[in-house]
Design an enzyme around this catalytic site. Sequence first.
Site, PDB file in Angstrom:
ATOM      1  CG  ASP A   1      96.059 -27.095  26.758  1.00 47.99           C
ATOM      2  OD1 ASP A   1      96.835 -26.663  25.885  1.00 47.99           O
ATOM      3  OD2 ASP A   1      96.009 -28.288  27.085  1.00 47.99           O
TER       4      ASP A   1
ATOM      5  CB  CYS B   1     101.585 -29.860  24.256  1.00 49.35           C
ATOM      6  SG  CYS B   1     100.503 -29.883  22.813  1.00 49.35           S
TER       7      CYS B   1
END
Length: 113
Positions: free
Chosen positions: A2, A53
């Site tokens: 991430d 995201c």
Amino acid sequence: LDPPCSALGLRPRPSMTTENASDLWDIAKYQRGFVDNAVVLLKNGGIMTYSTCTFNSSENEAMIKYILDSHPCMKLMKIDVNFGLDGLPNAGLTDEQRQCVKRFDPSNKNLDT
């Protein structure tokens, strides 16, 4: 993995410092360093999940293409989930590859994003 991203998909939106589209491209280039290091550290036969995201395709579909093109040891695996959308068309992946990529839209009220 991430990596730091532009966070364009977060609610509420963080204060953005990106001034233009080229700044978004710079973020994707920055992420490549994280990707390259993660692949090297990955155990032989291991699995890497890539997640951001943001809805920026240069940080998602284009990054998957970069991973596949730059690291022949990597391959996509089909995700067996009944939610989320396939990867975006015209963003560097084949239709078959897009089916192995999932997008989760924060505006979808049926998902807890």
